[in-house]
Design a protein around this motif. Structure first.
Motif, short mmCIF file in Angstrom:
data_model
loop_
_atom_site.label_atom_id
_atom_site.label_comp_id
_atom_site.label_asym_id
_atom_site.label_seq_id
_atom_site.Cartn_x
_atom_site.Cartn_y
_atom_site.Cartn_z
N GLY A 256 0.79 -1.17 -0.05
CA GLY A 256 0.06 0.27 0.22
C GLY A 256 1.59 1.23 0.00
O GLY A 256 1.52 1.33 -0.77
N LEU A 257 0.59 2.10 0.69
CA LEU A 257 1.44 3.32 0.64
C LEU A 257 2.61 3.46 1.33
O LEU A 257 2.54 2.30 2.28
CB LEU A 257 -0.24 4.94 1.30
N ALA A 258 3.27 4.23 0.99
CA ALA A 258 4.74 4.15 1.35
C ALA A 258 5.22 5.04 1.68
O ALA A 258 5.05 6.07 0.99
CB ALA A 258 5.65 3.28 0.58
N LEU A 259 6.02 5.98 2.30
CA LEU A 259 6.96 6.31 3.18
C LEU A 259 8.50 6.71 2.59
O LEU A 259 8.57 5.98 3.79
CB LEU A 259 6.19 7.86 3.99
N LEU A 260 8.42 7.24 1.99
CA LEU A 260 10.33 6.62 1.52
C LEU A 260 10.87 8.57 1.48
O LEU A 260 10.98 9.12 0.97
CB LEU A 260 10.15 6.45 -0.24
#
Length: 376
Positions: free
Chosen positions: A175-179
């Protein structure tokens, strides 16, 4: 509900307005507009020494551990001073997302540098110049061994061209990821441009760009991102409030200083009525800005009523901003359009605050959808 400022909040507000009144006058603003490509390192480090750059970062990570109400006080002062440094992008949006990283990791190093004023951050979450949809992300992230690769585009990223580190939202397998992406990473193209108020944004292109770390993924990433964005929306309202209040001060001084037919302009009933209308609009914006600060975290947690309150606040503050800014120029006549006079610059600041985090139309549409949902 006690809406009075605490002793600690009074101290924060005093330090904010004291700094900006002495170190960030209008002449300083004009100097910054002449050199928009870089952050003022001296001012940025001074803000770090005051603790502003880690205002909402937990104390365990070197910050002050404060919340949206204290952020409101900071951004109100920044708006009143026409501050072009990336306080909103770095301190409010991105820095808290790096909290909790292991000591010595790239995220921890980036956070400590940002808090100290030795680096700046940006949150790359918008992919369209219209609408307000924080969780929408077409940018892709794929695992490549121990690292991640990012492909896609981001639009109008606040401080995107100058930031030393970027927190990028992307879709991955979970799903959504913060990189976390370094500003000079391979495959990253940054096209920066100044906005009307002198702040800078950038369009970003990622072509198999390596990420230094994955900060969060799945539901955790969504929760962190929503908290950052809703706090940023409330902070944007506060910046607009500060700009409106300073515009009113400038107008009041002008109306008492200038004369017509042997009387100060302030004695003319038509201008008195116009000024009172502006005051009412600014007070309306103040109450809604405070509501946004109080409800930001509840909105991020999924409270439907709180999200309506945030959209209503953004809509109301945007309308007040355009009214106060436009009428302030009318009060000044031709002088209001002079580049060397401040009132036009405040109008530009208010226009940018109005369009940040969704326009009036965007939030009016969200309000309409939320009201129609129960009947569906």
């Amino acid at each position: 509900m006690n809406l009075n400022l605490s002793e600690e909040q009074e101290m924060i507000r005093a330090s904010v307005f004291d700094y900006f009144s002495t170190a960030y006058g209008f002449d300083r603003h004009l100097e910054r507009l002449a050199k928009p490509e870089s952050t003022d390192r001296a001012a940025w480090q001074a803000m770090g020494e005051l603790g502003w750059l880690g205002l909402t970062v937990p104390q365990d990570d070197g910050g002050l551990g404060l919340g949206p109400q204290e952020t409101m006080l900071l951004m109100e002062g920044a708006g009143a001073a026409l501050c072009t440094e990336p306080l909103l992008a770095s301190a409010v949006l991105a820095a808290p997302l790096l909290a909790g990283a292991a000591a010595g990791s790239p995220a921890a190093q980036a956070l400590q540098a940002a808090i100290a004023g030795q680096a700046s951050l940006a949150l790359a979450w918008t992919e369209s110049d219209r609408g307000f949809a924080p969780l929408q992300a077409d940018t892709r992230a794929e695992r490549d061994g121990e690292t991640w690769r990012v492909r896609g585009r981001k639009t109008l990223v606040d401080n995107g061209a100058q930031a030393d580190w970027l927190v990028v939202t992307a879709r991955g397998e979970a799903g959504l990821a913060l990189l976390l992406v370094q500003g000079g990473a391979d495959g990253l193209t940054r096209s920066g441009a100044p906005l009307a108020d002198g702040t800078r944004s950038a369009d970003l292109v990622f072509q198999d760009t390596p990420a230094a770390a994955c900060l969060a993924s799945g539901r955790q990433a969504e929760i962190l991102l929503l908290r950052a964005v809703y706090r940023g929306l409330a902070a944007s309202c506060a910046a607009a409030l500060g700009a409106m209040e300073r515009s009113l001060e400038i107008c009041r001084e002008y109306l008492h200083e200038r004369s017509q037919f042997g009387k100060p302009l302030a004695a003319l009933p038509v201008l008195q009525h116009r000024y009172v209308d502006m005051l009412i609009a600014a007070e309306r914006a103040r109450s809604m800005t405070l509501l946004a600060a109080l409800r930001a975290d509840e909105a991020a947690a999924g409270d439907a009523e709180a999200r309506r309150d945030l959209s209503l606040a953004k809509l109301t503050v945007g309308r007040s901003a355009r009214h106060v800014g436009g009428q302030a120029i009318q009060v000044h006549g031709g002088m209001g359009m002079a580049y060397e006079y401040p009132i036009g610059h405040y109008y530009r600041k208010l226009l940018c605050c109005d369009t940040a985090f969704g326009s009036q139309d965007d939030h009016l549409a969200l309000l309409s959808e939320s009201l129609a949902a129960p009947a569906a």
